[in-house]
Design a protein around this motif. Structure first.
Motif, PDB file in Angstrom:
ATOM      1  N   ARG A 229       0.685  -1.297   0.323  1.00 38.09           N
ATOM      2  CA  ARG A 229      -0.337   0.024   0.329  1.00 38.09           C
ATOM      3  C   ARG A 229       0.809   1.368  -0.087  1.00 38.09           C
ATOM      4  O   ARG A 229       1.819   1.634   1.334  1.00 38.09           O
ATOM      5  CB  ARG A 229      -0.480   0.255   1.081  1.00 38.09           C
ATOM      6  N   ARG A 230       0.725   2.192  -0.958  1.00 33.67           N
ATOM      7  CA  ARG A 230       1.786   3.105  -0.908  1.00 33.67           C
ATOM      8  C   ARG A 230       0.188   3.970  -1.338  1.00 33.67           C
ATOM      9  O   ARG A 230       0.418   4.150  -3.074  1.00 33.67           O
ATOM     10  CB  ARG A 230       2.742   3.432  -1.923  1.00 33.67           C
ATOM     11  N   LYS A 231      -0.043   4.939  -0.856  1.00 33.57           N
ATOM     12  CA  LYS A 231      -0.582   6.336  -1.062  1.00 33.57           C
ATOM     13  C   LYS A 231      -0.310   7.079  -1.667  1.00 33.57           C
ATOM     14  O   LYS A 231       0.889   7.993  -1.460  1.00 33.57           O
ATOM     15  CB  LYS A 231      -1.774   6.267   0.122  1.00 33.57           C
ATOM     16  N   SER A 232      -0.682   7.611  -2.883  1.00 39.25           N
ATOM     17  CA  SER A 232      -0.715   8.551  -3.344  1.00 39.25           C
ATOM     18  C   SER A 232      -2.190   9.203  -3.946  1.00 39.25           C
ATOM     19  O   SER A 232      -2.871   8.858  -4.276  1.00 39.25           O
ATOM     20  CB  SER A 232       0.162   8.724  -4.571  1.00 39.25           C
ATOM     21  N   ALA A 233      -1.990  10.857  -3.770  1.00 41.84           N
ATOM     22  CA  ALA A 233      -3.463  12.028  -4.195  1.00 41.84           C
ATOM     23  C   ALA A 233      -4.075  11.434  -5.906  1.00 41.84           C
ATOM     24  O   ALA A 233      -4.953  10.876  -6.026  1.00 41.84           O
ATOM     25  CB  ALA A 233      -3.077  12.906  -4.349  1.00 41.84           C
ATOM     26  N   GLN A 234      -2.182  10.403  -6.849  1.00 40.99           N
ATOM     27  CA  GLN A 234      -3.473  10.292  -7.995  1.00 40.99           C
ATOM     28  C   GLN A 234      -4.088   9.125  -8.177  1.00 40.99           C
ATOM     29  O   GLN A 234      -5.153   8.655  -8.917  1.00 40.99           O
ATOM     30  CB  GLN A 234      -2.083   9.770  -8.812  1.00 40.99           C
ATOM     31  N   LYS A 235      -3.844   8.024  -6.944  1.00 39.54           N
ATOM     32  CA  LYS A 235      -4.779   6.824  -6.585  1.00 39.54           C
ATOM     33  C   LYS A 235      -5.996   7.074  -6.414  1.00 39.54           C
ATOM     34  O   LYS A 235      -6.481   5.752  -6.428  1.00 39.54           O
ATOM     35  CB  LYS A 235      -3.563   5.845  -5.885  1.00 39.54           C
ATOM     36  N   SER A 236      -6.470   8.355  -5.719  1.00 37.99           N
ATOM     37  CA  SER A 236      -7.438   8.118  -4.654  1.00 37.99           C
ATOM     38  C   SER A 236      -8.503   9.280  -6.210  1.00 37.99           C
ATOM     39  O   SER A 236      -9.665   9.250  -5.017  1.00 37.99           O
ATOM     40  CB  SER A 236      -7.441   9.019  -3.638  1.00 37.99           C
ATOM     41  N   ILE A 237      -8.176   9.090  -6.964  1.00 39.88           N
ATOM     42  CA  ILE A 237      -8.957  10.352  -7.764  1.00 39.88           C
ATOM     43  C   ILE A 237      -9.731   8.823  -8.734  1.00 39.88           C
ATOM     44  O   ILE A 237      -9.200   7.857  -8.285  1.00 39.88           O
ATOM     45  CB  ILE A 237      -8.530  11.024  -8.506  1.00 39.88           C
ATOM     46  N   ALA A 238     -11.060   9.010  -9.627  1.00 42.48           N
ATOM     47  CA  ALA A 238     -11.954   8.806  -9.743  1.00 42.48           C
ATOM     48  C   ALA A 238     -11.432   7.956 -11.120  1.00 42.48           C
ATOM     49  O   ALA A 238     -10.989   8.381 -12.078  1.00 42.48           O
ATOM     50  CB  ALA A 238     -13.337   8.714 -10.091  1.00 42.48           C
ATOM     51  N   TYR A 239     -11.437   6.395 -11.818  1.00 38.29           N
ATOM     52  CA  TYR A 239     -10.926   5.859 -12.755  1.00 38.29           C
ATOM     53  C   TYR A 239     -11.939   5.702 -13.746  1.00 38.29           C
ATOM     54  O   TYR A 239     -13.225   5.277 -13.437  1.00 38.29           O
ATOM     55  CB  TYR A 239     -10.050   4.395 -12.067  1.00 38.29           C
ATOM     56  N   GLU A 240     -11.429   6.324 -14.245  1.00 42.34           N
ATOM     57  CA  GLU A 240     -12.318   5.193 -15.593  1.00 42.34           C
ATOM     58  C   GLU A 240     -11.492   5.739 -16.945  1.00 42.34           C
ATOM     59  O   GLU A 240     -10.806   6.553 -17.371  1.00 42.34           O
ATOM     60  CB  GLU A 240     -13.730   7.375 -15.617  1.00 42.34           C
ATOM     61  N   CYS A 241     -11.572   4.502 -16.932  1.00 47.02           N
ATOM     62  CA  CYS A 241     -10.396   3.863 -18.375  1.00 47.02           C
ATOM     63  C   CYS A 241      -9.489   4.276 -18.316  1.00 47.02           C
ATOM     64  O   CYS A 241      -8.190   5.277 -19.362  1.00 47.02           O
ATOM     65  CB  CYS A 241     -11.076   4.423 -19.691  1.00 47.02           C
ATOM     66  N   GLY A 242      -8.620   5.005 -17.063  1.00 42.29           N
ATOM     67  CA  GLY A 242      -7.445   5.645 -17.500  1.00 42.29           C
ATOM     68  C   GLY A 242      -7.493   7.362 -17.558  1.00 42.29           C
ATOM     69  O   GLY A 242      -6.159   7.659 -17.756  1.00 42.29           O
ATOM     70  N   VAL A 243      -8.357   7.965 -17.906  1.00 32.06           N
ATOM     71  CA  VAL A 243      -8.228   9.373 -18.163  1.00 32.06           C
ATOM     72  C   VAL A 243      -9.073  10.041 -17.296  1.00 32.06           C
ATOM     73  O   VAL A 243     -10.232   9.285 -16.643  1.00 32.06           O
ATOM     74  CB  VAL A 243      -9.514   9.519 -19.773  1.00 32.06           C
ATOM     75  N   ASP A 244      -8.334  11.670 -17.163  1.00 30.43           N
ATOM     76  CA  ASP A 244      -8.831  12.501 -15.352  1.00 30.43           C
ATOM     77  C   ASP A 244     -10.539  12.517 -16.033  1.00 30.43           C
ATOM     78  O   ASP A 244     -10.903  13.100 -16.941  1.00 30.43           O
ATOM     79  CB  ASP A 244      -8.070  13.033 -16.066  1.00 30.43           C
ATOM     80  N   THR A 245     -11.474  12.321 -14.877  1.00 31.66           N
ATOM     81  CA  THR A 245     -13.035  12.133 -15.488  1.00 31.66           C
ATOM     82  C   THR A 245     -13.214  14.062 -15.297  1.00 31.66           C
ATOM     83  O   THR A 245     -12.329  14.390 -14.631  1.00 31.66           O
ATOM     84  CB  THR A 245     -13.588  12.155 -13.855  1.00 31.66           C
ATOM     85  N   ILE A 246     -13.812  14.495 -15.865  1.00 26.47           N
ATOM     86  CA  ILE A 246     -14.751  16.226 -15.654  1.00 26.47           C
ATOM     87  C   ILE A 246     -15.342  15.927 -15.326  1.00 26.47           C
ATOM     88  O   ILE A 246     -16.854  15.193 -16.081  1.00 26.47           O
ATOM     89  CB  ILE A 246     -14.105  16.471 -17.923  1.00 26.47           C
ATOM     90  N   GLY A 247     -15.552  17.377 -14.239  1.00 24.69           N
ATOM     91  CA  GLY A 247     -17.018  17.286 -13.746  1.00 24.69           C
ATOM     92  C   GLY A 247     -17.206  16.052 -12.889  1.00 24.69           C
ATOM     93  O   GLY A 247     -16.714  15.324 -12.423  1.00 24.69           O
TER      94      GLY A 247
END
Lengths: 118, 176
Positions: free
Chosen positions: A32-50
């Protein structure tokens, strides 16, 4: 001697172990190596909009409605299927009529475009 | 069976385990912050109720409980949640001013059901539940109760047509 429901209970326990065991093994073994990037919503590897919570179209709900209707139909199909051999032709005709009435509902759903994605 | 387990009322043990699961998961349905988690707890609750049916030898009811309630009803609730616009529970009408009124109604319902179940006379031996109730149901359903059986098909069709009509109407309004 093991009763029929004892066998069901064993199935249930094994099923729970199968599901929980996998999660538990992952929990114990995975690093377990937590980072801010890992806690964002996953959607096909693309950053979510809205916001990730959106209102879906009612077309999805129509599928749920159809599914519930035909799932309730199983209540009647299941005992018929259990006793199919001894019930004979009359019961078979009855079940065909039962299904035919329900197919009318399916036809209406089709006609109203419940299966179309426009 | 091992000798140390002799004399244990297994049905009673299962009843209390299942009851505890039902009560805890039902409370979690209400108290979960996330409504998707609420639905998952609802599934657990439904399956535990199916277990209660099994301890009462009602195999057909247990099967329906799993297939229709834990399967179809929960799918419908999930898809209903997909139609919800509010993501946060704090934006719903959860914290309104009807606390005392709602609490009074809940207390009244609890009191009435408790009173009713207390007043029922449980003495006497109930008749044994027949084994293989599914087969008896099938025989009766397709011989003596043919007309109600076909009426059920009509009822389901009417439900389906009505539900689709309402859903389509809403969609047409939204598009225009």
């Amino acid at each position: 001697m093991l009763s029929v429901w004892g066998a069901v209970l064993i199935f249930l326990i094994v099923g729970v172990i199968f599901g929980v065991g996998g999660m538990l093994a992952g929990y114990i073994l995975a690093p377990r190596r937590k980072s801010a990037q890992k806690s964002i919503a996953y959607e096909c590897g693309v950053d979510t909009i809205g916001p990730t919570w959106v209102q879906f179209r009612t077309s999805y709900f129509l599928y749920a409605l159809l599914f519930v209707i035909f799932d309730v139909e199983i209540i009647y199909l299941y005992p018929w299927a259990i006793k199919f051999q001894s019930l004979g032709l009359f019961a078979f005709v009855e079940m065909i009529i039962f299904l035919a009435i329900l197919v009318v509902g399916l036809w209406y759903a089709w006609k109203e475009g419940a299966f179309e994605w426009t | 069976m091992l000798p140390m387990f002799d004399g244990i009322d297994w049905l009673g043990v299962f009843f209390y385990i299942l009851s505890a699961v039902i009560v805890v998961s039902a409370l979690l349905v209400v108290f979960s912050k996330n409504i998707v988690h609420s639905v998952l707890w609802l599934v657990i609750s439904f399956i535990a109720v199916a277990g209660i049916f099994i301890t009462l030898n009602a195999d057909f009811l247990a099967l329906i409980q799993v297939m229709v309630y834990a399967g179809a009803i929960c799918i419908m609730v999930v898809l209903g949640i997909m139609l919800i616009k509010r993501d946060d529970m704090n934006k719903t009408n959860m914290f309104n001013s009807q606390l005392y009124f709602g609490g009074a109604v809940a207390l009244m319902v609890t009191f009435l059901t408790g009173f009713a179940s207390y007043k029922i006379n449980y003495s006497g031996n109930p008749p044994m539940v027949p084994e293989n109730s599914v087969e008896s149901i099938a025989t009766l359903l397709l011989s003596k109760y043919v007309i109600p059986f076909e009426v059920v098909a009509l009822l389901l069709t009417v439900t389906l047509v009505g539900a689709i009509y309402i859903a389509r109407e809403v969609k047409a309004d939204a598009d225009s």
